[in-house]
Scaffold this motif. Structure first.
Motif, PDB file in Angstrom:
ATOM      1  N   HIS A 157       1.237  -1.139   0.535  1.00 11.52           N
ATOM      2  CA  HIS A 157      -0.100   0.077  -0.101  1.00 11.52           C
ATOM      3  C   HIS A 157       0.493   1.228  -0.166  1.00 11.52           C
ATOM      4  N   ALA A 158       1.714   1.446   0.664  1.00  9.08           N
ATOM      5  CA  ALA A 158       2.302   2.280   0.846  1.00  9.08           C
ATOM      6  C   ALA A 158       2.881   2.789  -0.314  1.00  9.08           C
ATOM      7  N   GLN A 159       3.660   2.475  -1.013  1.00  6.62           N
ATOM      8  CA  GLN A 159       4.498   2.316  -1.919  1.00  6.62           C
ATOM      9  C   GLN A 159       3.702   2.217  -3.355  1.00  6.62           C
ATOM     10  N   CYS A 160       2.700   1.524  -3.736  1.00 11.26           N
ATOM     11  CA  CYS A 160       2.092   1.210  -4.752  1.00 11.26           C
ATOM     12  C   CYS A 160       0.071   1.968  -4.605  1.00 11.26           C
ATOM     13  N   MET A 214       2.714   3.593   8.315  1.00 11.82           N
ATOM     14  CA  MET A 214       3.549   2.772   9.491  1.00 11.82           C
ATOM     15  C   MET A 214       3.089   3.919  10.770  1.00 11.82           C
ATOM     16  N   SER A 215       2.549   3.358  11.812  1.00 11.18           N
ATOM     17  CA  SER A 215       3.057   3.822  12.710  1.00 11.18           C
ATOM     18  C   SER A 215       4.510   2.991  13.353  1.00 11.18           C
ATOM     19  N   ASP A 216       4.569   4.523  14.648  1.00  7.29           N
ATOM     20  CA  ASP A 216       5.986   4.624  15.449  1.00  7.29           C
ATOM     21  C   ASP A 216       5.857   4.708  16.595  1.00  7.29           C
ATOM     22  N   ASN A 217       5.903   4.100  17.586  1.00  4.58           N
ATOM     23  CA  ASN A 217       5.909   3.917  18.788  1.00  4.58           C
ATOM     24  C   ASN A 217       7.292   3.844  19.626  1.00  4.58           C
ATOM     25  N   SER A 218       7.765   3.347  19.069  1.00  3.11           N
ATOM     26  CA  SER A 218       9.504   3.035  19.165  1.00  3.11           C
ATOM     27  C   SER A 218      10.634   3.764  19.503  1.00  3.11           C
ATOM     28  N   PHE A 219      11.359   4.328  20.231  1.00  4.23           N
ATOM     29  CA  PHE A 219      12.645   5.009  20.321  1.00  4.23           C
ATOM     30  C   PHE A 219      13.713   4.412  19.705  1.00  4.23           C
ATOM     31  N   CYS A 232      11.864  14.672   1.309  1.00  4.70           N
ATOM     32  CA  CYS A 232      12.109  14.213   1.469  1.00  4.70           C
ATOM     33  C   CYS A 232      11.259  13.525   3.064  1.00  4.70           C
ATOM     34  N   THR A 233      11.537  14.613   3.769  1.00  6.79           N
ATOM     35  CA  THR A 233      10.634  14.131   5.148  1.00  6.79           C
ATOM     36  C   THR A 233       9.125  14.149   4.938  1.00  6.79           C
ATOM     37  N   VAL A 234       8.746  15.308   4.297  1.00  6.45           N
ATOM     38  CA  VAL A 234       7.032  14.965   4.151  1.00  6.45           C
ATOM     39  C   VAL A 234       6.529  13.753   3.058  1.00  6.45           C
ATOM     40  N   VAL A 235       7.774  13.839   1.930  1.00  8.36           N
ATOM     41  CA  VAL A 235       7.985  12.346   0.781  1.00  8.36           C
ATOM     42  C   VAL A 235       7.189  11.037   1.634  1.00  8.36           C
ATOM     43  N   ASP A 236       8.449  11.055   2.976  1.00 12.09           N
ATOM     44  CA  ASP A 236       8.099   9.980   3.710  1.00 12.09           C
ATOM     45  C   ASP A 236       7.170   9.208   4.274  1.00 12.09           C
ATOM     46  N   HIS A 237       6.975  10.525   5.132  1.00 10.07           N
ATOM     47  CA  HIS A 237       5.395  10.809   5.932  1.00 10.07           C
ATOM     48  C   HIS A 237       4.096  10.205   5.442  1.00 10.07           C
ATOM     49  N   HIS A 261       1.826   7.268   5.544  1.00 10.77           N
ATOM     50  CA  HIS A 261       0.546   7.152   6.601  1.00 10.77           C
ATOM     51  C   HIS A 261      -0.029   6.465   5.353  1.00 10.77           C
ATOM     52  N   HIS A 262      -0.074   6.281   4.023  1.00 14.45           N
ATOM     53  CA  HIS A 262      -0.491   5.483   3.357  1.00 14.45           C
ATOM     54  C   HIS A 262      -0.677   4.377   4.040  1.00 14.45           C
TER      55      HIS A 262
END
Lengths: 364, 364, 364, 364
Positions: free
Chosen positions: B359-362, C1-6, D349-354, D358-359
């Motif tokens: 989902h994320a990429q495609c 993705m979620s990110d509840n890890s550090f 880059c940060t915005v695209v990654d997020h 999110h997707h």
């Protein structure tokens, strides 16, 4: 997400298509101050290179690796090591057929289903050409192991069967490996293998194979409970090689037929100044609870027969219409042969990665 | 580094020791607004629970799962889902022997070699008890698949052999699975399995097994080239289960004996409104180039015989002195049996993880 | 993705909502054989706990931490450490208003925009309650640092301004920190701060603050070029604290006004048996090129005024209709105060993570 | 571990040293079927390139970027995109001095402390030259944003102060940015900046600066609680730029001086067909609870003065002996100027990654 990286702390990212201008990889996390030059890598690539016998594809690639970063005055600096190989044998040809038709057993249709686009030239990203960078990374991993663990650590692979012709384990001779084009440890079976491969090749067919990688001298304690177990990661490393269909550790599938007492590896007091007990056998393949025990790591894998064959197979084209696909061109009749150095390399990278992971939490 | 997490985007982190106060897991990345309650999880745990027949360990755990976070008014919120099961059957006992002696085939010595310390009570972290949380996470994964893909997606496992007694594939009946304590799809072999397990148990021995998981209805396009291939990650997921020694996809090791034309999966034009061609066979096990094709995913694995047996095996103690280990207490004679729901759960988690990655990429 | 890890190698995963049954975290990657008990963690939680003065929220939480795994006979085992705190002060109340209305400055609307659902009770996952687990993880990180580096390594935080009332740096006294409820290192400014906070509280308003964390004794060499720089990761660690709006390292924003010669930190030959030169100043804040130099790490951050105020602010409800939001209930007038131990904890976790990362590649 | 990668799902790995044969990056995770060519990347590199005015270093690099993989027939294929720039201006020179002496404020000593080795030529890996690949990756990120979000999404940066000379915000004109060599949005301050920089340069000194990046049109919902908050990751992205000493979001450090009612962003019913309420102000900088709200993202950062100055500073050499370092050669008097396009790229880059993150969890 895409995932063209392997390893966590010894992290290899590969890129490149079969018929693009080049292929390459970036190795991040290599320890500093290790002697490294292109001469440490090139011989391993030469071993894998196609066109060295009539049993492998006649594609001829010089495959000269270049180190573009991460090495200074002959030593690693701790910064990323970029390796690059130019694609010099991109024959200009008509890709019309492969562009439109899905070759059965190939990634063609899968890439189109996933991405809606694919670089069809020579299989693009899904080509076995990508494995050259695995071998290159594996060569760097070997340097790390030599320096951090020692020369007694060896990682060696062998082809153990072609079709239904299996080697005799009693005749296993590592020295033999280097003397034949099959990585075969059993000199006596060679004539049969040659004859079988000639038959296969002449009939336009292909054949499957099994291979085995043995890593001796791997320190105890490598492997991360409970989802980064050494056996689980070896399984992933090997199953990710093009054409792999099965992976075993130690006794493997045979263990499923054994009784507990027959599969047990009795332990006896350590010999000499060893820190680890003596194991009377190695059904476990060197790993208990996902962690190495200092016994030899033993991994085996099954390679399917090359999907590209001259015998026509029904398929469809991009429009969904029926076609027959008959793959001409340069192909290995048995991809298992050239998978041996690739499998060795994947094991080397896996072991280095786990060595660094172990260091991080538990010390050197 | 340690690695008690599984998955990238559907990320499961498990914790807990066999005889500590509780075990648990945190699932991070679950999509929001899915109906989820403890009732969606408990039945899957009940299926795995020991003590349900004379063929599994008599340890009795209520294994009531609690959802501690991530669900609000019956729906997932997108925040981490914390699951917890209290350990209610921690019999007080004398661990003196297991504390000092290394049980052959167990992780005892490996943990000591790695960490220099281990919680020896019931095997601590390396106990199969940890797999309860895999099953719990798998149950949540099934909810995600039901909502995001549909009820036609099924993930089912079966035991396919005990020792050298294999099922007949022609007699395969998924309905049979729920009617016997072995997850056996072949009713006719049941009496032989029962007799064999009784023999094994009475002799204080144990026996290996193979099992198979089939996932039908998985969408095409899942799997990430070239190091996050779906088959590579399934291999890792299954090989990471306690006692696993081999993994196969589709034709598996048998492919190594085949010719190309016999291993080919011919494709024909799609039927009805299907977007994907019809495959005439499934030697590939539903995966090409590491990417799902919408054919059933077929994975098989080998489980070793239980290492804990009444028959004495030579070993050493923590001081290195020779001892004999004879494991009394509650043990499954065939750990393969209870591995079936665990293997199903690992496949479910793997598929969800790759669904989100795709989902994320495609796109969805 | 979620990110509840550090963290990467010292990996902390937190879970839980403000008004759920409990909050918790899992720490994966802690080195083995370190002495650890709840008594190492509880005092740090007590320092953070609300309700200790009239300047913090009157919510009363016993906040008793329990260790559920990863510790055996008083020592860490290398397996994941699960910590849990029950939520004992979940007052039953009517959430109708907060459920429907978006509190300005809060995550309410953002969670709804992202997930389409939110646990509105007490702010759910976005509540500052989550920071209790950061403090707990930070306490474990401190144990690691004490054992692996030594007691000379200290990580201490202080509040440096409330509103426009800044401390005088010449009066900085670390001993003073423990003697007032503000973590204030300047005894003379205390009466002004108290008066200001009383004014703020009585007017139903709130006020911003700045704080500083100083880590002394951190070994040289920590930090990973070029995207895991120590300063970058400290920035992320601190900016991720609820209410943070700015982060500085060393000279910080003031450096933007300086000439090169005024910002330079001259080096002189190492003193005594130090391996690192003597720095004449510390404009750099202990980090060069993203890597620690053994000088004190100095990080500063800005905290916004508490968004929950009695003064009405225009907003909308879930239907989009206009409302006025006036937040009653228990709130800190200055969230900066209670952020101090949280910031310390984040710095501690960051330093441990980088210590292990450094070990992995470069040795102990 | 080393960490030369940025982002999770839009993952950029850079490699290369200032005076090696080339620098490059690999972008993994780019969505497929986006139009991409070198022409989309080159203009952004040209904007960053040194030697374009007397206010930046006179190093002249053609900086021609080549795409080596991941693009086929003008479109991205979903496979890794490899970018490479050859280093054409590696003047042969004597590095004896820089090889032996630690330049104050530079990474020289830190790399030696960490790795025990460094490529000292031009600063090696720690050179600002690495930022060229950030700009290249940022250009690809912009393509993704244009295709997946739309052209209304803009990411623009501006220099807001040099030394103590700040722009007037009322005179802010984005159009002005392209008309001067400083990315200055305030035409009236230009003469003062030029004069100041000339003074600085002539005196062999350097000067700090602040800059601001504004991203408009970013969709609501981006950012991952609680450790992958959008503001935390922007902070990391910006603080990781060479020379950065501080980062602010929205009101930033000024928020620390405000009362709650002055920092509040009142919301009013959505206008037109907007899905998100109208915010009356943007003290928050477009982020609440770590999640974007669709308001403009506003990030500000502080750049230290260039450490390389002609004015001698006391230092030590590799043997620890005292020396004076005076940096000759080509250097920007104000590194803040050329940091503007780098900061823009990191935000992109940060915005695209997020966006991809999110997707994955919440859908497109």
């Amino acid at each position: 997400m895409s995932d063209n990286s392997f390893g966590r702390l010894f992290r290899v990212t590969t890129w490149g298509e079969s018929h693009g201008p080049a292929i390459g990889c970036v190795i991040d996390g290599c320890p500093p101050r290790l002697k490294l030059s292109e001469e440490d890598i090139q011989p391993w690539l030469d071993r894998r290179r196609p066109g060295q016998s009539r049993f492998t594809t006649q594609r001829r690639e010089a495959d000269r690796v270049k180190i573009l970063s991460g090495v200074f005055e002959g030593q690693t600096t701790g910064t990323p090591i970029s390796l690059l190989i130019e694609n010099t044998d991109q024959r200009s040809r008509d890709y019309g057929e492969i562009a439109q038709r899905y070759r059965p057993g190939h990634a063609d249709i899968a890439y189109d289903l996933k991405y809606g686009i694919r670089d069809y030239r020579g299989g693009g990203r899904s080509s076995a050409r990508e494995t050259a960078m695995r071998v290159a990374a594996g060569a760097v991993a070997r340097v790390v192991l030599r320096e951090l663990v020692g020369k007694h650590l060896t990682i060696r692979g062998a082809l153990t069967s072609i079709g239904s012709l299996s080697i005799e384990r009693e005749r296993w001779d590592w020295g033999e490996i280097e003397r034949n084009p099959f990585w075969c440890p059993d000199a006596e079976i060679l004539p049969q293998w040659s004859a079988e491969l000639d038959r296969v090749r002449k009939s336009g067919s292909s054949i499957g194979a099994t291979l085995e990688v043995v890593a001796e001298g791997v320190p105890a304690g490598l492997g991360e409970p409970v989802y980064g177990k050494l056996d689980a990661e070896l399984a992933s490393a090997l199953m990710g090689i093009n054409g792999a269909k099965g992976v075993e550790i130690g006794e493997g599938f045979h263990a499923a037929q054994l009784r507990g007492e027959d599969n047990a590896d009795p332990m006896y007091p350590a010999e000499g100044d060893a820190k680890v007990p003596t194991f009377a056998s190695n059904h476990a393949g060197g790993i208990l609870g996902g962690i190495s025990t200092s016994q030899p790591l033993v991994a085996r894998m099954a390679m399917k027969p090359t999907s590209s064959i001259l015998i026509p197979v029904p398929s469809v084209d991009r429009t969904g219409a029926p076609v027959e696909v008959q793959t001409k061109g340069r192909h290995d009749p048995c991809i298992g042969v050239r998978a041996v150095p690739v499998a060795e390399a994947m094991v080397a990278c896996t072991v280095v990665d786990h060595l660094l992971r172990h260091h991080a939490q538990c010390g050197w």
